[in-house]
Enzyme design. Structure first.
Site, PDB file in Angstrom:
ATOM      1  N   ARG A   7      37.549  20.676 -16.412  1.00  0.00           N
ATOM      2  CA  ARG A   7      38.518  21.723 -16.749  1.00  0.00           C
ATOM      3  C   ARG A   7      39.945  21.148 -16.721  1.00  0.00           C
ATOM      4  O   ARG A   7      40.149  19.966 -16.426  1.00  0.00           O
ATOM      5  CB  ARG A   7      38.397  22.902 -15.786  1.00  0.00           C
ATOM      6  CG  ARG A   7      38.834  22.543 -14.390  1.00  0.00           C
ATOM      7  CD  ARG A   7      38.752  23.717 -13.453  1.00  0.00           C
ATOM      8  NE  ARG A   7      39.544  23.444 -12.265  1.00  0.00           N
ATOM      9  CZ  ARG A   7      39.306  23.937 -11.069  1.00  0.00           C
ATOM     10  NH1 ARG A   7      38.306  24.760 -10.898  1.00  0.00           N
ATOM     11  NH2 ARG A   7      40.082  23.633 -10.045  1.00  0.00           N
ATOM     12  N   ILE A  18      43.594  19.605 -17.118  1.00  0.00           N
ATOM     13  CA  ILE A  18      44.118  18.427 -17.822  1.00  0.00           C
ATOM     14  C   ILE A  18      42.972  17.483 -18.193  1.00  0.00           C
ATOM     15  O   ILE A  18      42.959  16.898 -19.279  1.00  0.00           O
ATOM     16  CB  ILE A  18      45.155  17.706 -16.927  1.00  0.00           C
ATOM     17  CG1 ILE A  18      46.393  18.606 -16.721  1.00  0.00           C
ATOM     18  CG2 ILE A  18      45.561  16.372 -17.535  1.00  0.00           C
ATOM     19  CD1 ILE A  18      47.371  18.097 -15.665  1.00  0.00           C
ATOM     20  N   ASP A  55      31.350  12.760  -7.423  1.00  0.00           N
ATOM     21  CA  ASP A  55      32.394  12.982  -6.415  1.00  0.00           C
ATOM     22  C   ASP A  55      33.113  11.645  -6.256  1.00  0.00           C
ATOM     23  O   ASP A  55      32.537  10.675  -5.737  1.00  0.00           O
ATOM     24  CB  ASP A  55      31.749  13.429  -5.096  1.00  0.00           C
ATOM     25  CG  ASP A  55      32.795  13.651  -4.003  1.00  0.00           C
ATOM     26  OD1 ASP A  55      33.978  13.307  -4.200  1.00  0.00           O
ATOM     27  OD2 ASP A  55      32.404  14.169  -2.934  1.00  0.00           O
ATOM     28  N   VAL A  56      34.361  11.582  -6.692  1.00  0.00           N
ATOM     29  CA  VAL A  56      35.063  10.292  -6.694  1.00  0.00           C
ATOM     30  C   VAL A  56      35.293   9.732  -5.290  1.00  0.00           C
ATOM     31  O   VAL A  56      35.587   8.547  -5.131  1.00  0.00           O
ATOM     32  CB  VAL A  56      36.422  10.363  -7.450  1.00  0.00           C
ATOM     33  CG1 VAL A  56      36.221  10.677  -8.919  1.00  0.00           C
ATOM     34  CG2 VAL A  56      37.391  11.339  -6.789  1.00  0.00           C
ATOM     35  N   ASN A  87      41.523  11.265 -13.481  1.00  0.00           N
ATOM     36  CA  ASN A  87      42.242  12.544 -13.484  1.00  0.00           C
ATOM     37  C   ASN A  87      41.928  13.408 -12.265  1.00  0.00           C
ATOM     38  O   ASN A  87      42.747  14.237 -11.875  1.00  0.00           O
ATOM     39  CB  ASN A  87      41.874  13.288 -14.781  1.00  0.00           C
ATOM     40  CG  ASN A  87      42.192  14.758 -14.701  1.00  0.00           C
ATOM     41  OD1 ASN A  87      43.340  15.168 -14.907  1.00  0.00           O
ATOM     42  ND2 ASN A  87      41.191  15.595 -14.386  1.00  0.00           N
ATOM     43  N   TYR A  94      50.450  15.543  -0.780  1.00  0.00           N
ATOM     44  CA  TYR A  94      50.252  15.398  -2.231  1.00  0.00           C
ATOM     45  C   TYR A  94      51.257  14.388  -2.789  1.00  0.00           C
ATOM     46  O   TYR A  94      50.895  13.479  -3.538  1.00  0.00           O
ATOM     47  CB  TYR A  94      50.421  16.753  -2.918  1.00  0.00           C
ATOM     48  CG  TYR A  94      50.179  16.724  -4.422  1.00  0.00           C
ATOM     49  CD1 TYR A  94      48.889  16.748  -4.942  1.00  0.00           C
ATOM     50  CD2 TYR A  94      51.246  16.671  -5.319  1.00  0.00           C
ATOM     51  CE1 TYR A  94      48.669  16.727  -6.316  1.00  0.00           C
ATOM     52  CE2 TYR A  94      51.030  16.647  -6.690  1.00  0.00           C
ATOM     53  CZ  TYR A  94      49.740  16.676  -7.184  1.00  0.00           C
ATOM     54  OH  TYR A  94      49.520  16.645  -8.545  1.00  0.00           O
ATOM     55  N   LYS A 135      50.433  10.741  -4.617  1.00  0.00           N
ATOM     56  CA  LYS A 135      50.774  10.439  -6.013  1.00  0.00           C
ATOM     57  C   LYS A 135      51.702   9.222  -6.106  1.00  0.00           C
ATOM     58  O   LYS A 135      51.607   8.434  -7.050  1.00  0.00           O
ATOM     59  CB  LYS A 135      51.391  11.663  -6.685  1.00  0.00           C
ATOM     60  CG  LYS A 135      50.369  12.790  -6.920  1.00  0.00           C
ATOM     61  CD  LYS A 135      49.236  12.326  -7.850  1.00  0.00           C
ATOM     62  CE  LYS A 135      48.238  13.437  -8.158  1.00  0.00           C
ATOM     63  NZ  LYS A 135      47.189  13.035  -9.101  1.00  0.00           N
TER      64      LYS A 135
HETATM   65  P1  NDP Z   1      42.230  21.319 -11.874  1.00  0.00           P
HETATM   66  O1  NDP Z   1      42.110  21.763 -10.461  1.00  0.00           O
HETATM   67  O2  NDP Z   1      42.385  22.329 -12.946  1.00  0.00           O
HETATM   68  O3  NDP Z   1      41.010  20.363 -12.274  1.00  0.00           O
HETATM   69  C1  NDP Z   1      40.650  19.305 -11.456  1.00  0.00           C
HETATM   70  C2  NDP Z   1      39.183  18.973 -11.671  1.00  0.00           C
HETATM   71  O4  NDP Z   1      38.861  17.875 -10.791  1.00  0.00           O
HETATM   72  C3  NDP Z   1      38.275  20.129 -11.297  1.00  0.00           C
HETATM   73  O5  NDP Z   1      37.228  20.256 -12.233  1.00  0.00           O
HETATM   74  C4  NDP Z   1      37.761  19.710  -9.929  1.00  0.00           C
HETATM   75  O6  NDP Z   1      36.492  20.252  -9.611  1.00  0.00           O
HETATM   76  C5  NDP Z   1      37.672  18.204 -10.097  1.00  0.00           C
HETATM   77  N1  NDP Z   1      37.577  17.518  -8.817  1.00  0.00           N
HETATM   78  C6  NDP Z   1      38.135  17.885  -7.640  1.00  0.00           C
HETATM   79  N2  NDP Z   1      37.760  17.026  -6.686  1.00  0.00           N
HETATM   80  C7  NDP Z   1      36.965  16.097  -7.267  1.00  0.00           C
HETATM   81  C8  NDP Z   1      36.251  14.979  -6.788  1.00  0.00           C
HETATM   82  N3  NDP Z   1      36.257  14.643  -5.490  1.00  0.00           N
HETATM   83  N4  NDP Z   1      35.532  14.240  -7.667  1.00  0.00           N
HETATM   84  C9  NDP Z   1      35.482  14.581  -8.970  1.00  0.00           C
HETATM   85  N5  NDP Z   1      36.110  15.657  -9.478  1.00  0.00           N
HETATM   86  C10 NDP Z   1      36.840  16.404  -8.629  1.00  0.00           C
HETATM   87  O7  NDP Z   1      43.486  20.299 -11.855  1.00  0.00           O
HETATM   88  P2  NDP Z   1      44.536  19.868 -12.980  1.00  0.00           P
HETATM   89  O8  NDP Z   1      43.889  19.781 -14.294  1.00  0.00           O
HETATM   90  O9  NDP Z   1      45.746  20.698 -12.815  1.00  0.00           O
HETATM   91  O10 NDP Z   1      44.931  18.431 -12.441  1.00  0.00           O
HETATM   92  C11 NDP Z   1      44.351  17.237 -12.920  1.00  0.00           C
HETATM   93  C12 NDP Z   1      45.164  16.060 -12.394  1.00  0.00           C
HETATM   94  O11 NDP Z   1      46.520  16.189 -12.818  1.00  0.00           O
HETATM   95  C13 NDP Z   1      45.198  15.941 -10.870  1.00  0.00           C
HETATM   96  O12 NDP Z   1      45.149  14.596 -10.498  1.00  0.00           O
HETATM   97  C14 NDP Z   1      46.545  16.535 -10.514  1.00  0.00           C
HETATM   98  O13 NDP Z   1      47.046  16.058  -9.299  1.00  0.00           O
HETATM   99  C15 NDP Z   1      47.382  16.060 -11.701  1.00  0.00           C
HETATM  100  N6  NDP Z   1      48.587  16.829 -11.936  1.00  0.00           N
HETATM  101  C16 NDP Z   1      48.520  18.180 -12.163  1.00  0.00           C
HETATM  102  C17 NDP Z   1      49.675  18.901 -12.364  1.00  0.00           C
HETATM  103  C18 NDP Z   1      49.664  20.368 -12.579  1.00  0.00           C
HETATM  104  O14 NDP Z   1      50.753  20.970 -12.513  1.00  0.00           O
HETATM  105  N7  NDP Z   1      48.524  21.000 -12.844  1.00  0.00           N
HETATM  106  C19 NDP Z   1      50.998  18.246 -12.363  1.00  0.00           C
HETATM  107  C20 NDP Z   1      50.965  16.841 -12.142  1.00  0.00           C
HETATM  108  C21 NDP Z   1      49.790  16.161 -11.932  1.00  0.00           C
HETATM  109  P3  NDP Z   1      36.400  21.567  -8.646  1.00  0.00           P
HETATM  110  O15 NDP Z   1      37.098  22.647  -9.374  1.00  0.00           O
HETATM  111  O16 NDP Z   1      34.953  21.836  -8.518  1.00  0.00           O
HETATM  112  O17 NDP Z   1      37.106  21.227  -7.378  1.00  0.00           O
END
Ligand code: NDP
Length: 260
Positions: free
Chosen positions: A25, A27, A70-71, A97, A165, A169
């Site tokens: 989901r 980004i 799970d990363v 990501n 956080y 980063k």
């Molecule tokens: P979301 O929470 O929408 O999506 C993150 C996805 O990563 C989810 O599907 C989640 O699964 C999955 N995930 C979480 N933990 C793990 C894990 N241990 N192993 C594998 N997958 C995992 O986040 P965003 O799309 O907003 O963010 C994506 C990236 O962008 C992140 O690194 C975030 O820090 C970075 N970012 C985001 C910003 C923002 O404003 N949104 C701004 C700057 C950077 P589940 O839902 O099941 O936990």
């Protein structure tokens, strides 16, 4: 006269294999769509296995597979890298990501478990992925890695307190540069994108907090949050040979946030 260079050709990723962590989901899924649209075979790897399978289905019947990953578990990461090496000969593109925020806890109140969880996903997990997929890329002297950092690796967000956080980063950015330097002469490029606020599940809490939302927008010269496709477009550029001279770059996509 024919142009001296074909600027569009690098965007044809037919035959390339791309892994996107946290791709179910937000980004991550936008990155999957971008890579898939230009021909790559996309492995959607997410801790949410059924979500990853659903995301792969949305991409289309061809060239997309969802896997549970799970990363934070380096054994799972190593296994996926080995499996893709066996099935596809290797991985050409890795988009790191997966990340979590758990935002808004003053530093003095952060529990051990909270700190460890964020650093474990955002930094440790990202390193396990770089290490496992990097090894197979180095073996073929070919590959690109794009890490999702954050403007929070450069600035301290206001008003929410999220030291864990921000630190994770900043670590991603420095790790990106370190790996880029180590691997530059062996065919593997490592870059990062540092986005501003993008409206996804990660920060959906802002919808309930008008004051915080106004502060975010007020601190942003463009006066808006970003959209997932605006990050994915940069990831795509960094993943292709269109960015062949770039390694160790942290590309800010912040609507001007860091100008003020
Ligand atoms: P979301 O929470 O929408 O999506 C993150 C996805 O990563 C989810 O599907 C989640 O699964 C999955 N995930 C979480 N933990 C793990 C894990 N241990 N192993 C594998 N997958 C995992 O986040 P965003 O799309 O907003 O963010 C994506 C990236 O962008 C992140 O690194 C975030 O820090 C970075 N970012 C985001 C910003 C923002 O404003 N949104 C701004 C700057 C950077 P589940 O839902 O099941 O936990």
């Amino acid at each position: 006269m024919a142009p001296s260079h074909d600027y569009l050709a690098p965007y044809d990723l037919t035959g390339r294999v791309a892994v996107v962590t946290g791709g179910a989901r937000g980004i991550g899924f936008a990155c999957c769509e971008a890579l898939h649209q230009v021909g790559a075979t996309v492995i959607v790897a997410d801790i949410d296995g059924p979500g990853a399978a659903e995301a792969a289905e949305k991409l289309g019947p061809d060239r997309a597979t969802g896997v549970a990953l799970d990363v934070t578990d380096s054994t799972q990461v190593d296994r996926l890298a080995a499996d893709l090496a066996e099935r596809h000969g290797g991985t050409d593109i890795l988009v790191n990501n997966a990340g979590i925020a758990r935002s808004e806890t003053p530093a003095e109140e952060v529990a051990d478990e909270h700190w460890r969880h964020v650093v474990d996903v955002n930094l440790n997990g990202l390193f396990w992925c770089c290490r496992a997929f990097g090894r197979t890329m180095l073996g073929r002297r070919h590959g690109t890695i794009v890490n999702i950092g954050s403007m929070s690796g450069f600035i301290v967000n206001r008003p929410q307190e999220q030291s864990y956080y921000n630190a994770s980063k900043a670590g991603v950015h420095q790790l990106t540069k370190s790996l880029a330097a180590e691997w530059a002469d062996r065919g593997v490029r490592v870059n990062a994108v540092a986005p501003t606020y993008i409206l996804t599940e990660l920060n959906a809490f802002v919808k309930e907090n008008k004051e915080m939302y106004d502060a975010w927008i007020g601190h942003t010269p463009m006066g808006r949050m970003g959209e997932v496709h605006e990050v994915a477009a940069i990831v795509l550029f960094l993943a292709t040979d269109a960015s062949s001279l770039m390694t160790g770059s942290i590309v800010l996509a912040d609507g001007g946030y860091t100008c003020w």
